[in-house]
Each structure stands twice: as structure tokens, then as C-alpha cells.
Design a protein around this motif. Structure first.
Motif, mmCIF file in Angstrom:
data_model
loop_
_atom_site.group_PDB
_atom_site.id
_atom_site.type_symbol
_atom_site.label_atom_id
_atom_site.label_comp_id
_atom_site.label_asym_id
_atom_site.label_seq_id
_atom_site.Cartn_x
_atom_site.Cartn_y
_atom_site.Cartn_z
ATOM 1 N N LEU A 177 -47.207 -13.661 24.130
ATOM 2 C CA LEU A 177 -47.524 -12.356 23.966
ATOM 3 C C LEU A 177 -48.985 -12.032 23.789
ATOM 4 N N ALA A 178 -49.725 -12.905 23.401
ATOM 5 C CA ALA A 178 -51.229 -12.707 23.389
ATOM 6 C C ALA A 178 -51.835 -12.744 24.968
ATOM 7 N N VAL A 179 -51.282 -13.417 25.821
ATOM 8 C CA VAL A 179 -51.704 -13.508 27.023
ATOM 9 C C VAL A 179 -51.214 -12.389 27.882
ATOM 10 N N HIS A 180 -49.869 -11.985 27.501
ATOM 11 C CA HIS A 180 -49.701 -10.556 28.306
ATOM 12 C C HIS A 180 -50.516 -9.389 27.587
ATOM 13 N N VAL A 181 -50.613 -9.385 26.575
ATOM 14 C CA VAL A 181 -51.658 -8.218 26.087
ATOM 15 C C VAL A 181 -52.955 -8.382 26.653
ATOM 16 N N LEU A 182 -53.574 -9.664 26.616
ATOM 17 C CA LEU A 182 -55.115 -9.709 27.108
ATOM 18 C C LEU A 182 -54.928 -9.641 28.536
ATOM 19 N N TYR A 189 -58.766 -7.236 40.501
ATOM 20 C CA TYR A 189 -58.034 -7.008 39.368
ATOM 21 C C TYR A 189 -56.550 -6.838 39.204
ATOM 22 N N ALA A 190 -56.131 -6.345 40.710
ATOM 23 C CA ALA A 190 -54.816 -6.276 40.981
ATOM 24 C C ALA A 190 -53.870 -7.605 41.003
ATOM 25 N N VAL A 191 -54.677 -8.533 41.534
ATOM 26 C CA VAL A 191 -54.149 -9.855 41.807
ATOM 27 C C VAL A 191 -54.136 -10.512 40.344
ATOM 28 N N ALA A 192 -55.267 -10.405 39.731
ATOM 29 C CA ALA A 192 -55.121 -10.861 38.434
ATOM 30 C C ALA A 192 -54.092 -10.233 37.582
ATOM 31 N N GLY A 193 -53.750 -8.631 37.707
ATOM 32 C CA GLY A 193 -52.846 -8.199 37.092
ATOM 33 C C GLY A 193 -51.333 -8.614 37.116
ATOM 34 N N LEU A 194 -51.277 -9.508 38.120
ATOM 35 C CA LEU A 194 -49.926 -10.249 38.192
ATOM 36 C C LEU A 194 -49.374 -11.045 37.047
ATOM 37 N N PRO A 233 -46.667 -8.954 34.113
ATOM 38 C CA PRO A 233 -45.393 -8.990 34.364
ATOM 39 C C PRO A 233 -45.157 -10.492 33.860
ATOM 40 N N VAL A 234 -45.678 -11.543 34.390
ATOM 41 C CA VAL A 234 -45.139 -12.940 34.317
ATOM 42 C C VAL A 234 -45.021 -13.108 32.893
ATOM 43 N N PHE A 235 -46.022 -12.813 32.010
ATOM 44 C CA PHE A 235 -46.134 -13.188 30.867
ATOM 45 C C PHE A 235 -45.389 -12.236 29.805
ATOM 46 N N GLY A 236 -45.026 -11.006 30.495
ATOM 47 C CA GLY A 236 -44.213 -10.010 29.674
ATOM 48 C C GLY A 236 -42.795 -10.409 29.739
ATOM 49 N N PHE A 237 -42.584 -11.063 31.132
ATOM 50 C CA PHE A 237 -41.086 -11.656 31.179
ATOM 51 C C PHE A 237 -40.899 -12.754 30.372
ATOM 52 N N ALA A 238 -41.783 -13.615 30.131
ATOM 53 C CA ALA A 238 -41.984 -14.932 29.189
ATOM 54 C C ALA A 238 -41.794 -14.548 27.711
ATOM 55 N N THR A 239 -42.682 -13.375 27.567
ATOM 56 C CA THR A 239 -42.494 -12.835 26.023
ATOM 57 C C THR A 239 -41.013 -12.253 25.911
ATOM 58 N N ALA A 240 -40.533 -11.452 26.501
ATOM 59 C CA ALA A 240 -39.130 -10.859 26.460
ATOM 60 C C ALA A 240 -38.243 -11.682 26.127
ATOM 61 N N SER A 241 -38.175 -12.915 27.279
ATOM 62 C CA SER A 241 -37.380 -13.723 27.115
ATOM 63 C C SER A 241 -37.156 -14.716 25.949
ATOM 64 N N GLY A 242 -38.505 -15.037 25.579
ATOM 65 C CA GLY A 242 -38.464 -15.682 24.013
ATOM 66 C C GLY A 242 -37.944 -14.803 22.944
ATOM 67 N N LEU A 243 -38.370 -13.601 23.158
ATOM 68 C CA LEU A 243 -37.866 -12.699 21.859
ATOM 69 C C LEU A 243 -36.210 -12.344 22.243
ATOM 70 N N GLY A 244 -35.854 -12.700 23.295
ATOM 71 C CA GLY A 244 -34.365 -12.226 23.304
ATOM 72 C C GLY A 244 -34.233 -11.056 23.896
ATOM 73 N N VAL A 245 -35.065 -10.132 24.364
ATOM 74 C CA VAL A 245 -34.952 -8.678 24.343
ATOM 75 C C VAL A 245 -34.946 -8.191 25.939
ATOM 76 N N LEU A 246 -34.660 -9.305 26.799
ATOM 77 C CA LEU A 246 -34.838 -8.772 28.182
ATOM 78 C C LEU A 246 -33.904 -7.688 28.578
ATOM 79 N N ARG A 247 -32.655 -7.381 27.830
ATOM 80 C CA ARG A 247 -31.609 -6.657 28.173
ATOM 81 C C ARG A 247 -31.835 -5.344 27.413
ATOM 82 N N ASP A 248 -32.954 -5.255 26.502
ATOM 83 C CA ASP A 248 -32.935 -3.950 25.786
ATOM 84 C C ASP A 248 -33.492 -2.736 26.677
ATOM 85 N N ALA A 249 -33.365 -1.628 26.439
ATOM 86 C CA ALA A 249 -33.520 -0.519 27.390
ATOM 87 C C ALA A 249 -34.999 -0.432 27.421
#
Length: 177
Positions: free
Chosen positions: A6-11, A77-82, A85-101
Motif C-alpha cells: 500500500l505504501a509503495v502503491h501510494v508513493l 514517468y509514464a513508465v515509472a507509473g506502471l 497498478p502493479v502494487f495496487g493489485f498486490a495491495t487489493a489481493s492482500g486485502l481480499g478486495v479484488l472483486r469489490d466494485a
């Protein structure tokens, strides 16, 4: 581990997407201010050295060199911006919310923003720069490309604003994060 993701995703969102949003927003305005002298002064703008445009020296506001810097910021920065979503998926998966709307909506909006950046903004910035440095165009001639660049840039920024709101509000979320 989820907190680290989550921290890496937000940063990554702040440090990578933020500069793209700002630089992309500045590009159309800076392109409109490129003086004819900066375009006709082939020696100072073709190699990206000094631009004696609107501000008179250096990489003055509105100069071709400024446009090159803004475009480079968008590309790099577009490349760095990848990482977002990578860390966003990891965070959502860890929280178990990947299927939330709210997560699905955020994923779709992020994909739309990425598509606009890759398919509209970056190629149009390339085209404007190419026309201004080709020697057969003036800033007035490049105006059509600049006008077509402003709208997708605004939509790109609105999409990221919507994603940010969804990440904060998380409608229907039951997690305590």
C-alpha cells in the motif's frame, strides 16, 4: 506485507502519476507560447541546447526546449507509473478486495487513463514537437495538434482524480485500512 504494498502503491501514484499529470497539462499551454523565433532559430532548438524564446534565455517558458522537457517527463514517468497498478493489485489481493466494485471501477478508470496517455497524449506531443522542429511549421501551424492535445489531457487528469476519490472513499468497503 500488505502495508508495504500500500505504501509503495501510494508513493508511486504521487511520485509517478503526479508529474505526468502536471507536465501533460503544461504542454498545450507551453506549445501555444512557442515564439516563431524559437522555431526559425534552428541552431538553438534542434539540438535541445538553449532556447532564446519567450523568456529570452535558457529554456524559457514556451520554448521548444521546454516542450521537450515536458514530453520527456511524460514519457519517463509514464513508465515509472506502471508501478501504481502493479502494487495496487498486490495491495487489493492482500486485502481480499479484488472483486469489490470500487476496485474494479478503479482498475477500469486506470486502464482508460493509461490508454489515453499511450494512444493520444504522448503521440500528439510527439507530433507537435515534430512539426515545430521540422522547419516547415510555425507555432500557429502546430495549433491544430495542440488543440487536439488539450482535451485528452484534461480527461486523463479527471480519470486520475476519480481514481483518487475511489481510493479514499472506497464505497461499500468493509476493510479497516
Amino acid at each position: 506485507m500488505t502495508k508495504l504494498f500500500l505504501a509503495v502503491h501510494v508513493l508511486a501514484a504521487i511520485l509517478a502519476v503526479g508529474p505526468v499529470a502536471v507536465a501533460a497539462s503544461m504542454f498545450p499551454s507551453a506549445a501555444r507560447r512557442v515564439p516563431d523565433r524559437a522555431v526559425s532559430d534552428r541552431g538553438s532548438t534542434d539540438r535541445g541546447s538553449t532556447d532564446r524564446g519567450a523568456a529570452g534565455r535558457g529554456t524559457g517558458a514556451g520554448g521548444v526546449a521546454t516542450l521537450r522537457v515536458l514530453h520527456r517527463i511524460c514519457r519517463v514517468y509514464a513508465v515509472a507509473g506502471l508501478a501504481v497498478p502493479v502494487f495496487g493489485f498486490a495491495t487489493a489481493s492482500g486485502l481480499g478486495v479484488l472483486r469489490d466494485a470500487w476496485v474494479i471501477a478503479s482498475i477500469l478508470l486506470t486502464a482508460a487513463a493509461a490508454a489515453i496517455l499511450a494512444l493520444a497524449i504522448l503521440p500528439r506531443q510527439d507530433a507537435v514537437l515534430a512539426r515545430l522542429t521540422a522547419g516547415d511549421s510555425t507555432p500557429a501551424d502546430a495549433g491544430d495538434g495542440v488543440a487536439r492535445l488539450a482535451m485528452p489531457t484534461g480527461v486523463f487528469n479527471l480519470l486520475w482524480a476519480a481514481v483518487t476519490v475511489l481510493m479514499i472513499v472506497r464505497p461499500g468497503s468493509t476493510t479497516g485500512v
